[in-house]
Design a protein around this motif. Structure first.
Motif, short mmCIF file in Angstrom:
data_model
loop_
_atom_site.label_atom_id
_atom_site.label_comp_id
_atom_site.label_asym_id
_atom_site.label_seq_id
_atom_site.Cartn_x
_atom_site.Cartn_y
_atom_site.Cartn_z
N ALA A 177 13.36 -8.38 -4.83
CA ALA A 177 12.32 -8.65 -3.83
C ALA A 177 12.41 -10.07 -3.30
O ALA A 177 11.61 -10.45 -2.42
CB ALA A 177 10.95 -8.41 -4.44
N TYR A 178 13.37 -10.86 -3.78
CA TYR A 178 13.50 -12.24 -3.33
C TYR A 178 14.37 -12.33 -2.08
O TYR A 178 15.34 -11.59 -1.91
CB TYR A 178 14.08 -13.11 -4.44
CG TYR A 178 13.12 -13.36 -5.59
CD1 TYR A 178 11.77 -13.61 -5.36
CD2 TYR A 178 13.58 -13.36 -6.90
CE1 TYR A 178 10.90 -13.86 -6.41
CE2 TYR A 178 12.72 -13.60 -7.96
CZ TYR A 178 11.37 -13.86 -7.70
OH TYR A 178 10.51 -14.09 -8.74
N ARG A 221 11.74 -5.08 -9.78
CA ARG A 221 12.13 -5.08 -11.19
C ARG A 221 13.45 -5.79 -11.41
O ARG A 221 13.76 -6.20 -12.53
CB ARG A 221 12.23 -3.63 -11.71
CG ARG A 221 10.89 -2.91 -11.82
CD ARG A 221 11.09 -1.48 -12.26
NE ARG A 221 11.85 -0.71 -11.28
CZ ARG A 221 12.25 0.55 -11.46
NH1 ARG A 221 11.98 1.17 -12.60
NH2 ARG A 221 12.91 1.17 -10.51
N THR A 222 14.24 -5.94 -10.34
CA THR A 222 15.52 -6.64 -10.47
C THR A 222 15.42 -8.10 -10.02
O THR A 222 16.45 -8.74 -9.77
CB THR A 222 16.62 -5.92 -9.67
OG1 THR A 222 16.30 -5.94 -8.27
CG2 THR A 222 16.76 -4.47 -10.13
N ASN A 223 14.22 -8.64 -9.94
CA ASN A 223 14.06 -10.06 -9.64
C ASN A 223 14.69 -10.92 -10.73
O ASN A 223 14.88 -10.46 -11.87
CB ASN A 223 12.58 -10.43 -9.53
CG ASN A 223 11.97 -9.97 -8.21
OD1 ASN A 223 12.65 -9.42 -7.34
ND2 ASN A 223 10.66 -10.17 -8.07
N GLU A 224 14.96 -12.16 -10.39
CA GLU A 224 15.56 -13.09 -11.34
C GLU A 224 14.63 -13.34 -12.53
O GLU A 224 13.42 -13.08 -12.47
CB GLU A 224 15.90 -14.40 -10.62
CG GLU A 224 16.50 -15.49 -11.50
CD GLU A 224 17.83 -15.12 -12.16
OE1 GLU A 224 17.82 -14.15 -12.97
OE2 GLU A 224 18.83 -15.79 -11.91
N TRP A 225 15.21 -13.84 -13.60
CA TRP A 225 14.47 -14.25 -14.79
C TRP A 225 13.26 -15.09 -14.38
O TRP A 225 13.38 -16.05 -13.63
CB TRP A 225 15.40 -15.06 -15.70
CG TRP A 225 14.73 -15.84 -16.79
CD1 TRP A 225 13.76 -15.39 -17.63
CD2 TRP A 225 15.00 -17.20 -17.16
NE1 TRP A 225 13.40 -16.38 -18.52
CE2 TRP A 225 14.14 -17.50 -18.25
CE3 TRP A 225 15.87 -18.18 -16.70
CZ2 TRP A 225 14.14 -18.75 -18.87
CZ3 TRP A 225 15.87 -19.41 -17.31
CH2 TRP A 225 15.02 -19.69 -18.39
N TYR A 226 12.10 -14.70 -14.90
CA TYR A 226 10.88 -15.46 -14.62
C TYR A 226 10.67 -16.45 -15.75
O TYR A 226 10.37 -16.07 -16.89
CB TYR A 226 9.67 -14.54 -14.48
CG TYR A 226 8.44 -15.25 -13.98
CD1 TYR A 226 8.42 -15.78 -12.69
CD2 TYR A 226 7.33 -15.43 -14.79
CE1 TYR A 226 7.31 -16.47 -12.21
CE2 TYR A 226 6.20 -16.11 -14.32
CZ TYR A 226 6.21 -16.63 -13.04
OH TYR A 226 5.11 -17.32 -12.56
#
Length: 261
Positions: free
Chosen positions: A78-79, A102-107
């Protein structure tokens, strides 16, 4: 003998499940962003940065590389950096990417200032992961560990695989350095965490994944070919287990005749 028969049946089912042709899955890291370049001005920009001028050119160059593939579906996080990275490719093939947060980078956690997300702190956590402490996380609120990240990402990847496992063509999944590179050992059957951490993903780096016996294997990691089971080896395994079963059945018949002689 029942165990041999069960194993033989399992291998036979796996081999028969392998299509003659199947989709390839390209996991691609986004192009250079302002966060990569160290020019992000706010925590919000560090979390969801735009591409740099170099990153924009990398996105165009990536489309030229992917033009030789039969790209049939595209997925992104989503970025904006993943979406802008693949935009030239999507336009080339006339495709609309599917966005999955759900596949966004490490938070790394709720940061209030750039000092909260200093490289020293982030690299310290990543170093702990590389050393085997995959539960490590920053001290920021809502921070994720590598285990947390994998638990979020893997269901999304599995859904993509399941949706396309019997397709032909190339499926592109555009993600992030940690989210893709460091999670891949949880997913692919032939990638160790040691290899993943020693070969971190570069901007627009590509990891190619193929299904062998229905399971994901990395065939190429940013230009490095990795060994995977060949379909012929499955056939040899089936033949071998069939031969073992024959020998065991023959021995049992001989033993039966001797016992009643």
């Amino acid at each position: 003998m029942p165990k041999i028969a069960t194993l033989f049946a399992t291998l036979l089912a796996a081999a028969s499940a392998m299509p003659a042709q199947a989709a390839s899955f390209l996991f691609i890291r986004h192009a250079e962003s302002t966060a990569n370049a160290g020019t992000a001005a706010t925590p919000q920009e560090a979390l969801d940065p735009p591409l740099t001028a170099l990153g924009q050119q990398q996105a165009i160059d990536l489309a030229k590389v992917l033009a030789s593939y039969n790209v049939t579906s595209i997925y992104t996080s989503a970025y904006q950096r993943t979406q802008k990275t693949i935009a030239p490719t999507a336009a080339l093939f006339g495709l609309t990417p599917t966005i999955d947060a759900r596949t966004n980078e490490w938070y790394y956690g709720d940061a209030k200032s750039l000092s909260d997300v200093s490289n020293a702190q982030l690299y310290g956590v990543i170093g702990a992961w590389a050393a085997g402490n995959t539960a490590a996380k920053t001290d920021l609120p809502n921070a994720e560990s590598l285990d947390d990240l994998a638990a979020r990402v893997l269901p999304a990847w599995q859904e993509i695989i399941d949706a396309h496992r019997n397709d032909t063509g190339t499926i592109v999944i555009v993600g992030h350095g940690a989210e893709t590179g460091f999670v891949m050992p949880y997913f692919a059957r032939n990638v160790s965490s040691g290899f993943a951490f020693a070969n971190g993903m570069r901007n627009t780096g590509i990891i190619q994944v193929e299904l062998v016996g229905g399971q994901p294997y990395v065939t190429n990691w940013q230009g490095t070919a990795l060994a995977v089971p060949e379909p012929a080896s499955w056939a040899m395994m089936l033949t071998g287990f069939g031969a073992i079963g024959y020998v065991m059945r023959r021995r049992r018949r001989v033993a039966t005749r001797v016992s009643f002689a």
